[in-house]
Scaffold this motif. Sequence first.
Motif, short mmCIF file in Angstrom:
data_model
loop_
_atom_site.label_atom_id
_atom_site.label_comp_id
_atom_site.label_asym_id
_atom_site.label_seq_id
_atom_site.Cartn_x
_atom_site.Cartn_y
_atom_site.Cartn_z
N ILE A 78 -13.86 -1.43 3.55
CA ILE A 78 -13.15 -0.71 2.48
C ILE A 78 -13.05 -1.60 1.23
O ILE A 78 -13.28 -1.15 0.11
CB ILE A 78 -11.75 -0.27 2.96
N PRO A 122 -7.65 1.12 -10.44
CA PRO A 122 -8.35 -0.14 -10.22
C PRO A 122 -7.42 -1.23 -9.72
O PRO A 122 -6.30 -1.36 -10.21
CB PRO A 122 -8.86 -0.50 -11.62
N GLU A 173 0.82 -1.20 0.00
CA GLU A 173 0.00 0.00 0.00
C GLU A 173 0.86 1.26 0.00
O GLU A 173 0.65 2.18 -0.80
CB GLU A 173 -0.91 -0.01 1.24
N LEU A 177 -7.59 6.89 1.30
CA LEU A 177 -8.63 6.11 0.61
C LEU A 177 -8.97 6.69 -0.75
O LEU A 177 -9.23 5.96 -1.70
CB LEU A 177 -9.88 6.03 1.48
N ASP A 178 -8.96 8.01 -0.85
CA ASP A 178 -9.27 8.64 -2.13
C ASP A 178 -8.22 8.29 -3.17
O ASP A 178 -8.52 7.98 -4.32
CB ASP A 178 -9.38 10.15 -1.95
N ILE A 196 -6.21 5.60 -3.12
CA ILE A 196 -6.32 4.17 -3.44
C ILE A 196 -7.45 3.95 -4.43
O ILE A 196 -7.35 3.13 -5.35
CB ILE A 196 -6.55 3.35 -2.16
N ASN A 197 -8.52 4.70 -4.25
CA ASN A 197 -9.70 4.55 -5.10
C ASN A 197 -9.46 5.05 -6.53
O ASN A 197 -10.25 4.80 -7.42
CB ASN A 197 -10.87 5.31 -4.47
N SER A 198 -8.34 5.74 -6.75
CA SER A 198 -8.12 6.36 -8.05
C SER A 198 -7.50 5.41 -9.08
O SER A 198 -7.31 5.78 -10.22
CB SER A 198 -7.27 7.61 -7.90
N LEU A 217 -16.34 -1.63 -0.50
CA LEU A 217 -16.56 -0.35 -1.16
C LEU A 217 -15.84 -0.30 -2.50
O LEU A 217 -16.36 0.22 -3.49
CB LEU A 217 -16.04 0.76 -0.24
N PHE A 218 -14.62 -0.87 -2.54
CA PHE A 218 -13.82 -0.85 -3.77
C PHE A 218 -14.09 -2.07 -4.65
O PHE A 218 -13.40 -2.27 -5.65
CB PHE A 218 -12.32 -0.79 -3.42
N SER A 219 -15.03 -2.91 -4.26
CA SER A 219 -15.31 -4.15 -4.98
C SER A 219 -14.04 -4.99 -5.19
O SER A 219 -13.84 -5.58 -6.26
CB SER A 219 -15.95 -3.89 -6.35
N SER A 243 -0.32 4.74 -11.53
CA SER A 243 -1.62 4.52 -12.17
C SER A 243 -1.53 4.04 -13.61
O SER A 243 -2.14 3.03 -13.96
CB SER A 243 -2.48 5.78 -12.09
#
Length: 292
Positions: free
Chosen positions: A226, A196, A153, A189-190, A192-194, A229-231, A164
Amino acid sequence: RTTVKEYGFELLARSHMVFELQGALDTAPAAGATAQHGELVAHYQPQVDYAQGRLIGMEALVRWRHPSRGLVAPGSFIPLAESTDKIYDIDLRVLTQVCRDMRSWLDAGLPVVPVSLNFSRRSLLHADLLGDLKRLLHTYRIRGELLEFEVTESQLLETLELVSPRVAQLRALGVRIAVDDFGTGYSNLDAINSFPFDRLKVDRQFVHGVAGSERVAGLFRLIQGIAELFSAELLCEGLEHEADLAWLAERGATRVQGWYFSAARTSEEIVAILAALRARGSGAAPLTIPEL
Ligand code: C2E
Ligand code: MG
Ligand code: MG
Ligand code: MG
């Protein structure tokens, strides 16, 4: 306080290790030889789905078969290699062994499961990675879907603008991406969410003792939320105790890796495990856990 003398010793020890690592990288396995002939070898740790009683994958973990110090764990040379260019050579060596091993398992008709590999940020971003990966997939006729790249992470988030696009290129080849040691990094979290990713590996510190600690249990539930949320698929690392397994399974977290089931094994031992699975039908055949 470190004295100049102590610092000098440390410097010498470090430079000697870099020298020895280069030697280990130079002991390339001869053509046609098995991977086991080199000093740097990958062992494999099984990953299981406890609810299904299935082997779902394996993680390749590098070991240094040092001529005088015996089997050296990655914790004592990977950090040093990460601060030099040696890390890419090591990660590429492991990737090469994994592709070669998988090809020999496929040729032997063994039920092959996906293999996860650890990539340091420096290796993930290396200019040669895509070319080397495509060449290996082609040479050994391995589908990208059979590989997963794990990046911690904290290393993933360090230079997100570079990571990315690389993650996207790898996923375009079918390679899965896992966020390793989740919960120990910046947890932005934002960020990480950016990009896939496919799997989130819960660090051992949120797994070990989860059944006996409200604090650990609370943090685990947060991480599970979490992942939802991120599938992303959740996989728990460092599972050692039956009580923790029962606690996790009750909450639907049935994908696990840890000494409770099996430590990392040599490729010869993995061949025996896969052969035992084949004898029962297929890779998807139930295992009697824990008997890996
Ligand atoms: P990691 O990727 O988080 O790997 C999990 C570590 O936990 C492994 O240590 C594994 O042997 C250990 N482990 C597995 N089950 C249990 C358990 O039940 N209890 C406990 N206490 N530990 C368990 P290992 O093999 O010493 O690797 C340490 C780290 O070195 C890895 O952490 C990974 O970050 C890095 N590493 C390993 N191989 C490579 C590689 O080929 N390339 C790179 N760049 N890094 C690697
Ligand atoms: Mg890992
Ligand atoms: Mg980990
Ligand atoms: Mg780790």
